[in-house]
Design a protein around this motif. Structure first.
Motif, short mmCIF file in Angstrom:
data_model
loop_
_atom_site.label_atom_id
_atom_site.label_comp_id
_atom_site.label_asym_id
_atom_site.label_seq_id
_atom_site.Cartn_x
_atom_site.Cartn_y
_atom_site.Cartn_z
N SER A 174 0.81 -1.22 0.00
CA SER A 174 0.00 0.00 0.00
C SER A 174 0.85 1.27 0.00
O SER A 174 0.31 2.37 0.18
CB SER A 174 -0.92 0.01 1.22
OG SER A 174 -0.17 -0.06 2.43
N ALA A 175 2.15 1.15 -0.19
CA ALA A 175 3.02 2.33 -0.16
C ALA A 175 2.59 3.37 -1.19
O ALA A 175 2.73 4.58 -0.97
CB ALA A 175 4.47 1.93 -0.38
N TRP A 176 2.04 2.92 -2.30
CA TRP A 176 1.65 3.85 -3.37
C TRP A 176 0.48 4.75 -2.97
O TRP A 176 0.23 5.78 -3.61
CB TRP A 176 1.29 3.07 -4.63
CG TRP A 176 0.12 2.13 -4.47
CD1 TRP A 176 0.14 0.84 -4.04
CD2 TRP A 176 -1.25 2.42 -4.77
NE1 TRP A 176 -1.12 0.30 -4.03
CE2 TRP A 176 -1.99 1.24 -4.49
CE3 TRP A 176 -1.92 3.54 -5.25
CZ2 TRP A 176 -3.37 1.17 -4.67
CZ3 TRP A 176 -3.30 3.48 -5.43
CH2 TRP A 176 -4.01 2.30 -5.15
N LYS A 177 -0.21 4.40 -1.88
CA LYS A 177 -1.34 5.20 -1.41
C LYS A 177 -0.90 6.33 -0.49
O LYS A 177 -1.70 7.22 -0.16
CB LYS A 177 -2.34 4.32 -0.67
CG LYS A 177 -2.93 3.19 -1.50
CD LYS A 177 -3.88 2.34 -0.67
CE LYS A 177 -4.46 1.17 -1.46
NZ LYS A 177 -5.35 0.33 -0.63
N ASN A 178 0.35 6.31 -0.05
CA ASN A 178 0.82 7.28 0.94
C ASN A 178 1.07 8.66 0.33
O ASN A 178 1.37 8.78 -0.86
CB ASN A 178 2.10 6.78 1.61
CG ASN A 178 1.90 5.50 2.40
OD1 ASN A 178 0.77 5.15 2.73
ND2 ASN A 178 2.98 4.80 2.69
N ALA A 179 0.94 9.67 1.16
CA ALA A 179 1.24 11.04 0.74
C ALA A 179 2.14 11.67 1.82
O ALA A 179 1.77 11.63 3.01
CB ALA A 179 -0.03 11.84 0.55
N LEU A 181 4.22 10.67 -1.73
CA LEU A 181 4.51 9.36 -2.31
C LEU A 181 5.96 8.98 -2.02
O LEU A 181 6.89 9.69 -2.41
CB LEU A 181 4.28 9.40 -3.83
CG LEU A 181 4.54 8.10 -4.58
CD1 LEU A 181 3.45 7.09 -4.26
CD2 LEU A 181 4.59 8.35 -6.09
N ASP A 225 7.67 -2.80 0.89
CA ASP A 225 6.50 -1.92 0.87
C ASP A 225 6.78 -0.59 1.57
O ASP A 225 5.90 -0.02 2.22
CB ASP A 225 5.29 -2.61 1.51
CG ASP A 225 3.97 -1.91 1.15
OD1 ASP A 225 3.93 -1.27 0.08
OD2 ASP A 225 3.02 -1.98 1.95
#
Length: 294
Positions: A174-179, A181, A225
């Motif tokens: 789910s790293a791509w969902k973080n802000a 990025l 991740d």
């Protein structure tokens, strides 16, 4: 009475199918465009079928052409093997080939095996380094041939295939969902500056989470991740894959797989060039995703 196919025409047909046009094929074959077009016409007339669809900007094989393409590759490979085995001298020496680590598999090992069989007394020294380093080495004459990943190859670079880049993260991650990025690129990555520019243009906040000269460090962070990375489609570090962002991340762009060869008329260099061309042009079209080795 048996009829024979013209191998010269078959070679032109394969070159056009691989390059997507007569102009590029003529350049690869060192022939005029009219000569290549005439060979294609004779081949189609001899078989009484249309082999190429010329309706679009990029020339593509028809259904009959696709069928012939498979046979043509095998016939030309056998022809070249016979010619090399029966006419090549016993060449000796060393050739230095440079390839970035992410495009070594699965194509370089078969190339090395075939080359060793044809030229058993020539040693191939394989150098694995980032594209920037390989281009510098090639410019200094330290490599006889290099394969690179570049958006736009420089002078002397021959594009073998163009492939899109994709965002890659840990499987199920789910790293791509973080802000912001979290992104990971090694300092020498040829994609780094362009991908970061695209993030900036899309107003996508990002944070670099790895500072290393080594690709292994990037792969470890992404597979854990902790970050995402842009990679060539179909080739992903172990335990990673494309992230399902559905357009929430900007297009990371594309890259070209390019070949640089030092000027030489030596048959060993010519043979290596042809083996690399055939491997990256023909096999990549039918490949499955290739996890990088640990």
């Amino acid at each position: 009475m048996p009829r024979n196919l013209d191998l010269t025409s078959l070679r032109s047909f394969v070159a056009v199918a691989d390059s997507g046009g007569v102009t590029k094929a003529a350049g690869y074959l060192h022939l005029t465009q009219s000569a290549v077009s005439m060979q294609l016409k004779r081949l189609e007339e001899s078989l009484d079928v249309q082999l190429l669809d010329r309706a679009n900007r990029s020339v593509t094989p028809t259904a009959e052409g696709e069928q012939l393409l498979s046979y043509a590759r095998r016939m030309l490979a056998l022809n070249d093997e016979i010619y090399t085995r029966l006419t090549a001298q016993d060449y000796e020496g060393e050739i230095t080939l440079g390839v970035p680590h992410d495009i070594i598999y699965p194509y370089i090992p078969p190339i090395l095996r075939s080359f060793a069989a044809d030229f058993p007394r020539v040693q191939v020294k394989l150098v694995s380094a980032p594209t920037k380093s390989l281009l510098e080495m090639f410019g200094r004459g330290e490599c006889d041939a290099i394969v690179t990943t570049e958006e736009t190859p420089g002078p002397g670079g021959e594009i073998l295939v163009e492939l899109p880049l994709v965002w890659v993260g840990a499987l199920g991650g789910s790293a791509w969902k973080n802000a912001p990025l979290p992104v990971a690129f090694c300092k020498n990555c040829i994609f780094r500056s362009e991908v970061l520019r695209r993030l900036d243009e899309a107003d996508c906040d990002w944070q670099m989470v790895v500072d290393s000269d080594l690709d292994n460090a990037v792969e470890a962070v992404v597979s854990a991740d902790l970050a995402v990375h842009a990679a060539i489609t179909g080739i992903y570090p172990r335990d990673t894959g494309p992230v399902p962002h559905d357009g929430s991340l900007p297009d990371p762009g594309k890259t070209s797989i390019a070949l640089y060869i030092q000027p030489s008329e030596e048959p060993v260099i010519t043979a290596l060039r042809d083996m690399i061309r055939n491997a990256y042009r023909s096999q990549w079209q039918h490949s499955e995703p290739v996890p990088l080795r640990a």
